[in-house]
Motif scaffolding. Structure first.
Motif, PDB file in Angstrom:
ATOM      1  N   TRP A  70       0.813  -1.220   0.000  1.00 55.19           N
ATOM      2  CA  TRP A  70       0.000   0.000   0.000  1.00 55.19           C
ATOM      3  C   TRP A  70       0.844   1.268   0.000  1.00 55.19           C
ATOM      4  CZ3 TRP A  70       0.448   3.567   3.872  1.00 55.19           C
ATOM      5  CH2 TRP A  70       1.022   3.152   5.078  1.00 55.19           C
ATOM      6  N   HIS A  71       1.980   1.246   0.696  1.00 57.16           N
ATOM      7  CA  HIS A  71       2.796   2.466   0.754  1.00 57.16           C
ATOM      8  C   HIS A  71       3.412   2.780  -0.604  1.00 57.16           C
ATOM      9  CE1 HIS A  71       6.292  -0.249   0.977  1.00 57.16           C
ATOM     10  NE2 HIS A  71       5.602  -0.929   1.875  1.00 57.16           N
ATOM     11  N   THR A  72       3.685   1.745  -1.395  1.00 60.36           N
ATOM     12  CA  THR A  72       4.202   1.981  -2.748  1.00 60.36           C
ATOM     13  C   THR A  72       3.117   2.583  -3.626  1.00 60.36           C
ATOM     14  OG1 THR A  72       5.671   0.076  -2.505  1.00 60.36           O
ATOM     15  CG2 THR A  72       5.310   0.892  -4.733  1.00 60.36           C
ATOM     16  N   VAL A  73       1.914   2.075  -3.497  1.00 63.97           N
ATOM     17  CA  VAL A  73       0.792   2.557  -4.297  1.00 63.97           C
ATOM     18  C   VAL A  73       0.443   4.008  -3.948  1.00 63.97           C
ATOM     19  CG1 VAL A  73      -1.690   2.290  -4.694  1.00 63.97           C
ATOM     20  CG2 VAL A  73      -0.202   0.270  -4.667  1.00 63.97           C
ATOM     21  N   PHE A  74       0.299   4.298  -2.671  1.00 65.36           N
ATOM     22  CA  PHE A  74      -0.190   5.612  -2.262  1.00 65.36           C
ATOM     23  C   PHE A  74       0.893   6.692  -2.237  1.00 65.36           C
ATOM     24  CE2 PHE A  74      -3.719   3.034  -0.840  1.00 65.36           C
ATOM     25  CZ  PHE A  74      -4.814   3.864  -1.042  1.00 65.36           C
ATOM     26  N   PHE A  75       2.126   6.324  -1.927  1.00 67.94           N
ATOM     27  CA  PHE A  75       3.150   7.351  -1.775  1.00 67.94           C
ATOM     28  C   PHE A  75       4.166   7.367  -2.923  1.00 67.94           C
ATOM     29  CE2 PHE A  75       1.401   7.085   2.482  1.00 67.94           C
ATOM     30  CZ  PHE A  75       1.314   8.420   2.841  1.00 67.94           C
ATOM     31  N   SER A  76       4.765   6.241  -3.232  1.00 65.59           N
ATOM     32  CA  SER A  76       5.773   6.231  -4.305  1.00 65.59           C
ATOM     33  C   SER A  76       5.169   6.679  -5.628  1.00 65.59           C
ATOM     34  CB  SER A  76       6.382   4.833  -4.446  1.00 65.59           C
ATOM     35  OG  SER A  76       7.089   4.466  -3.290  1.00 65.59           O
ATOM     36  N   GLU A  77       4.016   6.116  -5.979  1.00 64.39           N
ATOM     37  CA  GLU A  77       3.384   6.475  -7.246  1.00 64.39           C
ATOM     38  C   GLU A  77       2.937   7.934  -7.244  1.00 64.39           C
ATOM     39  OE1 GLU A  77       2.278   5.635 -11.168  1.00 64.39           O
ATOM     40  OE2 GLU A  77       3.477   4.482  -9.743  1.00 64.39           O
ATOM     41  N   SER A  78       2.419   8.401  -6.126  1.00 63.20           N
ATOM     42  CA  SER A  78       1.984   9.805  -6.035  1.00 63.20           C
ATOM     43  C   SER A  78       3.145  10.768  -6.180  1.00 63.20           C
ATOM     44  CB  SER A  78       1.269  10.041  -4.705  1.00 63.20           C
ATOM     45  OG  SER A  78       0.094   9.259  -4.616  1.00 63.20           O
ATOM     46  N   LEU A  79       4.339  10.342  -5.747  1.00 60.61           N
ATOM     47  CA  LEU A  79       5.533  11.170  -5.862  1.00 60.61           C
ATOM     48  C   LEU A  79       6.206  11.036  -7.228  1.00 60.61           C
ATOM     49  CD1 LEU A  79       7.047  10.491  -2.328  1.00 60.61           C
ATOM     50  CD2 LEU A  79       6.246  12.716  -3.175  1.00 60.61           C
TER      51      LEU A  79
END
Length: 276
Positions: A70-79
């Motif tokens: 989830w952290h890759t989906v919500f944060f890495s992709e958003s950045l």
């Protein structure tokens, strides 16, 4: 082996089934069932995906289940950090690890988290020498894709974080909201120079295999109008598209609310893709 660090589940039947069809001369010829790859929604568990996996496993399909962190989906992709591309490559490498790369492929993609990962799968299928010979026969989209919907994304993230301490949950929600506002609203023209939003990428995707969109106007995470706009765009690209509005079911809850209907839609679409 690139797939060594991937947290996935694979189910391989002892005797893969064949779909029977009439061949020339009147004799029946079997067509192999597709290998089905399930890409889960943000925060879903393997137990959640197993319910969907059963639809295909009971019909003799090889099934791979995977959900991106989830952290890759919500944060890495958003950045704008393409961490999901690495995971997509590892996922496709699984086919070679198990020597099943010649099987026809059917993707079943859930919500925006699954779509974000699927976006990179598409890019690898088109640009990576090892993957360009893989044969995809169709894709099912459940509760997606959705365009920029900050409120819906916050709802989804809040569900994922509901068991975390209240202070940590609030901090992560605020941090995510700030990232989205900064990178996708205030700095959108600059961000677009080095990162294309997954929704925009799929609007003009080069893939031409059939697509099935399962959505609901009652979905508060991914808006029905976003899915319908995607359907119109894919039809404009001469893609064979089917869509079903479940009207009253919530986000990724269509199977729970309409188990028989949902299953029949998936199975019938799978059969039509194999014979397409």
């Amino acid at each position: 082996m690139l797939s060594a660090e991937l947290d996935y589940t694979i189910e391989i039947p002892d005797r893969p089934c064949e779909i029977q069809g009439n061949s020339q001369g009147g004799k029946e010829a079997g067509t192999r069932q597709p290998l089905v790859i399930l890409l889960g929604w943000g925060g879903c568990t393997d137990k959640n995906l197993a319910k969907y996996s059963a639809i295909y496993r009971k019909r003799g399909c090889i099934v791979i289940r995977y959900t991106a962190p989830w952290h890759t989906v919500f944060f890495s992709e958003s950045l704008g950090i393409p961490s999901l591309r690495v995971l997509a490559q590892k996922l496709l490498e699984l086919l070679f690890d198990y020597e099943i790369e010649k099987e026809p492929l059917l993707f079943h993609v859930f919500s925006n988290a699954g779509v974000m990962l699927y976006r990179y799968v598409l890019e690898l299928l088109q640009t990576h020498r090892r993957f360009c010979h893989l044969r995809v026969v169709g894709t099912i989209f459940d509760s997606g894709p959705g365009d920029s919907n900050l409120v819906g994304a916050l709802r989804a993230l809040a569900v994922i974080l509901e068991r975390r301490p209240a202070v940590l949950r609030l901090m992560l929600l605020v941090a995510f909201a700030l990232v989205v506002v900064l990178f996708h609203i205030l700095l959108a023209p600059i961000t677009a120079l080095f990162h294309t939003h997954f929704y925009d990428r799929l609007l003009d995707a080069a893939s031409r295999w059939p697509e099935l969109y399962l959505y609901s106007r009652a979905d508060e995470v991914v808006l029905a109008r976003d899915v319908e706009r995607m359907v119109e765009a894919r039809l404009a690209h001469q893609v064979l598209v089917h869509s079903v509005d479940f009207v009253s079911s919530a986000h990724v809850s269509h199977l729970r609310d309409y188990p028989t209907y949902y299953t029949s839609l998936c199975v019938n679409f799978m059969h039509s893709c194999v014979h397409c």
